[in-house]
Design an enzyme around this catalytic site. Structure first.
Site, PDB file in Angstrom:
ATOM      1  N   HIS A  97       0.836  -1.202   0.000  1.00  0.00           N
ATOM      2  CA  HIS A  97       0.000   0.000   0.000  1.00  0.00           C
ATOM      3  C   HIS A  97       0.867   1.246   0.000  1.00  0.00           C
ATOM      4  O   HIS A  97       0.607   2.213  -0.727  1.00  0.00           O
ATOM      5  CB  HIS A  97      -0.889   0.024   1.245  1.00  0.00           C
ATOM      6  CG  HIS A  97      -1.811  -1.154   1.339  1.00  0.00           C
ATOM      7  ND1 HIS A  97      -2.609  -1.387   2.436  1.00  0.00           N
ATOM      8  CD2 HIS A  97      -2.079  -2.156   0.469  1.00  0.00           C
ATOM      9  CE1 HIS A  97      -3.312  -2.488   2.237  1.00  0.00           C
ATOM     10  NE2 HIS A  97      -3.005  -2.975   1.060  1.00  0.00           N
ATOM     11  N   CYS A 155       2.753   0.329 -20.243  1.00  0.00           N
ATOM     12  CA  CYS A 155       2.601   1.042 -18.979  1.00  0.00           C
ATOM     13  C   CYS A 155       3.470   0.366 -17.924  1.00  0.00           C
ATOM     14  O   CYS A 155       3.377  -0.834 -17.712  1.00  0.00           O
ATOM     15  CB  CYS A 155       1.135   1.021 -18.542  1.00  0.00           C
ATOM     16  SG  CYS A 155       0.845   1.746 -16.925  1.00  0.00           S
TER      17      CYS A 155
END
Length: 747
Positions: free
Chosen positions: A364, A677
């Protein structure tokens, strides 16, 4: 409970305190301490060994051995009885030392063969600093009280070592927290930063390990424990009733806070001469030692609870922690063991850099750091032990290196590097509004990756043509419960407003693996990166996926909408996800809501299986985005979070480039829009090679757009392609050396 007036450990500590209070240089103070211990304990020898480096112990002071051997005698960890104590962090108490396994006789010390040996680790909260040893000629085992006395003295020595009490003329070893240290970690987010340490959870420094007054210390402990219990009760009262996991954790906290055994052990430590703070820390060290040997994960977690409670109790006793009055530096670099996404967002862009002792590139914190474009290093082991608030620090997010309290030569070189980068950024600013047009006339679209509203101003400042990837999971990760559809729709609408007509590709939730929602039950999987994640979660639990798709449609409010599904591994997954979106389009239409004037439905190609999928996949997808980070690790079977293997494989490896070319060719055959990407898209040399093999759209972090555009505008793709083909024909494993050599000759 021992008699506080008669305890031998207390008498020894009182004498030690008096010795430490006397003015003396570092070596002289060490010498006095060994003499004092030998005299008080009636032993022939007392020696102090400290770590010179992670693998080597050095004899730093002795009473009873040859003084000429001080700072000359060294042992490897595990070598001899002293080395065994250092390796295991457990005492050795032997009445017949020469017969012990691993005994080593060191003639250079002038020692006789001593029968009795007692060695204890000098350590603080699991951090090994050295070994304290006493020896006697008579064959006997030292008593439990003598062992305890030596252990508490070793603890005091650990505290004093950290406080720099033994630094001075003649001392060969620099004190902890004063010497320059370099940490090698893993790059979580690229970039470089110079600043000063700001600890997320400042460590508590015990400055008074020896009690001045037994009764005063006992009263301080009781008052602090009472305050701790009140705090835990308040936390329990404030906890949401429906959150069973949180309630269980807090109930465990309360159980430990009310533990009579824990309190009794600390009272006994105070009776033997320790201050209240040192007593808490001694029991905390014992809990950490048990944590390392307990195999059961549940018990380890409970010991972690006790460790956290000890920290809280120490902060109550010392007044240290969040409210110490310490002022955050103007150039803070955050240091933490680990940190949640919400806590990191609270700091915002004020941080120059982030260094975590734990974490992963997919955690995270890494996701948020990338969104905030803050350099991040993870897995910088032991940095929270070494760093103190205000320490100067350099973060090299290109190499994964952290310099704490750097030497002047390192700092000068690092600042020169930053100055060169700043000069280059000024050059890139002049071409911000220019297209990425190569010398051979090919235009490459450069898009940026984003995940927060705060990223959107970079659309203008970086020169990006649009948002090639908007990570929608961030808004879910930072919350304690599922956000409302209206909140999500409002955010997506603001993103589109900020893009001002430029294309934004919204990737649906990419959760699972390391990105686990706090309100989602963690799956116990042996390999989460290959497990239940991304579109697999969305298709198995379609409620959140449908809510997100509804929010996207409402946010578009008639504007063009581009939706991309992550981690698609087979055609049926893409079709099912697309059907979900089309059903929501029909539903919103029946409700009378404005539908997108143009709808693009795409997929991220992150698994090698999709390169070989049926032609229908390429025909039915409006666009495909190669997810380079995952695709590369699966292609090479090399975990990108494993430092041992991830650097072995080059993006410009011939086989990987050939694989990408196959995807380019299939998209050309079906007229499917294709982009790349990932981190590699933002590296100029890699970006040039991608363009040379036919990729015409790249998406990267905003700061990379300038360097990549600068490279492309000075390059001829046909020439670069010829270099790649020649290297491939020669049997080279990677085209990187040939491309770099060509660039050097060209420039």
């Amino acid at each position: 409970m021992p008699d506080p007036t008669e305890s031998s450990s207390r008498r020894l500590l009182v004498s030690l305190r008096e010795t430490l209070a006397e003015p003396a240089a570092g070596q002289e103070r060490l010498d006095r301490i060994t003499s004092l211990i030998a005299e008080q304990m009636g032993t022939h020898v007392c020696s102090i060994y400290l770590f010179r480096d992670a693998d080597t112990l050095e004899l730093c002071a002795t009473e009873g051995l040859n003084p000429d051997s001080v700072h000359k005698t060294r042992l490897r960890v595990g070598e001899g009885l002293v080395g065994r104590v250092a390796k295991t962090a457990h005492p050795i108490n032997s009445g017949n030392a020469p017969q012990e396994r691993g005994f080593r006789y060191m003639p250079e010390t002038g020692e006789e063969i001593f029968s009795a040996f007692l060695g204890v680790p000098i350590q603080r909260l699991g951090e090994r600093l050295g070994v304290l040893v006493v020896q006697s000629k008579d064959a006997r085992q030292y008593s439990d009280d003598e062992l305890y006395a030596l252990e508490v003295v070793a603890m005091v020595l650990a505290e004093m070592t950290e406080l720099g009490a033994f630094v001075g003329e003649g001392e060969a070893l620099a004190a902890l927290h004063q010497r320059p240290v370099m940490f090698q970690g893993t790059v979580g987010q690229e970039g470089v930063a110079v600043g000063h340490v700001w600890l997320h959870e400042p460590r508590v420094v015990v400055t008074n390990p020896i009690a001045d007054d037994y009764e005063t210390e006992m009263r301080r402990l009781h008052e602090a424990v009472d305050r701790l219990r009140v705090t835990v009760d308040e936390m329990l009262s404030a906890a949401p009733g429906g959150d069973k996991d949180q309630l269980q954790v807090l109930e465990a906290y309360r159980m430990f806070a009310n533990s009579r055994g824990w309190k009794r052990r600390m009272e006994e430590d105070i009776a033997r001469g320790l201050s209240a703070e040192a007593a808490v820390e001694k029991e905390q060290s014992a809990a950490r030692a048990r944590m390392q040997t307990v195999p059961d994960p549940y018990l380890r977690e409970r010991l972690h609870d006790l460790d956290d409670l000890s920290n809280r109790l120490l902060r109550i006793l010392t007044g240290q922690g969040e409210h110490t009055g310490a002022e955050r530096p103007s150039d803070p670099i955050l240091i933490a063991r680990n940190i949640g996404p919400g806590e990191l967002l609270d700091y915002g862009r004020s941080l120059r850099g982030i260094v975590l002792e734990e974490g992963s590139v997919g955690s995270h914190a890494a996701v948020v750091a990338r969104a905030l474009a803050i350099p991040l290093i993870v897995n910088a082991q032991r940095i929270t032990t070494e760093a103190l608030n205000g320490d100067p620090i350099l973060v090299d997010g290109e190499q994964g290196i952290v310099h704490l309290r750097p030497e002047e030569t390192v700092a000068v070189a690092f600042n020169d590097k930053i100055a060169m980068q700043a000069k280059a950024q000024q050059r890139y600013a002049t071409i911000r509004k220019e297209p990425a047009l190569t010398l051979c006339g090919q235009r490459i679209a450069l898009h940026m990756n984003a995940g927060l509203m705060a990223d959107l101003p970079s659309l203008e400042s970086s020169g990006a043509e649009g948002v090639g990837l908007f990570r929608t999971e961030l808004q879910f990760l930072i919350r304690s419960k599922v956000p409302k559809r209206s909140e999500v729709a409002a955010l997506y609408a603001r993103v589109m407003d900020a893009a001002d007509g430029r294309r934004v590709v919204f990737r649906t939730l990419d959760i699972g693996s390391d990105k686990v929602l706090s309100y989602m039950k963690r799956q116990d999987e042996p390999n989460p990166a290959l497990g239940w994640r991304a579109i697999r979660v969305g298709l198995d639990r379609p409620g959140v996926l449908r809510m997100q798709l509804q929010a996207l449609i409402r946010a578009a409010n008639g504007r063009p909408l581009s939706v991309m599904f992550p981690f698609v591994a087979q055609l049926d997954e893409f079709r099912t996800a697309r059907d979900h979106l089309m059903r929501e389009i029909d539903r919103e239409g029946r409700l009378g809501r404005a539908l997108p004037e143009k709808l693009e439905i795409g997929a991220m190609l992150e698994t090698p299986s999709m390169a070989f999928s049926p032609r229908q996949f390429y025909e039915e997808a409006d666009f495909i985005s190669i997810g380079g980070n995952d695709l590369k690790q699966f292609f090479f079977a090399a975990d990108r979070e494993n430092e041992r293997v991830r650097r072995r494989y080059d993006t410009l490896n011939v086989s990987f480039l050939s694989f990408l070319e196959q995807i380019v060719k299939r998209c050309e055959d079906t007229g499917t829009h294709l982009s790349f990407c990932g981190e590699d898209a933002g590296r100029p040399v890699e970006a040039l090679c991608f363009a040379a093999i036919g990729l015409r759209c790249l998406s990267m972090r905003p700061a990379s757009i300038g360097p990549v555009k600068h490279m492309l505008r000075r390059s001829n793709l046909a020439e670069a392609r010829a270099v790649i083909d020649t290297a491939r024909a020669s049997g080279a494993q990677s085209v990187r050396p040939a491309i770099i050599d060509w660039l050097r000759r060209r420039d």
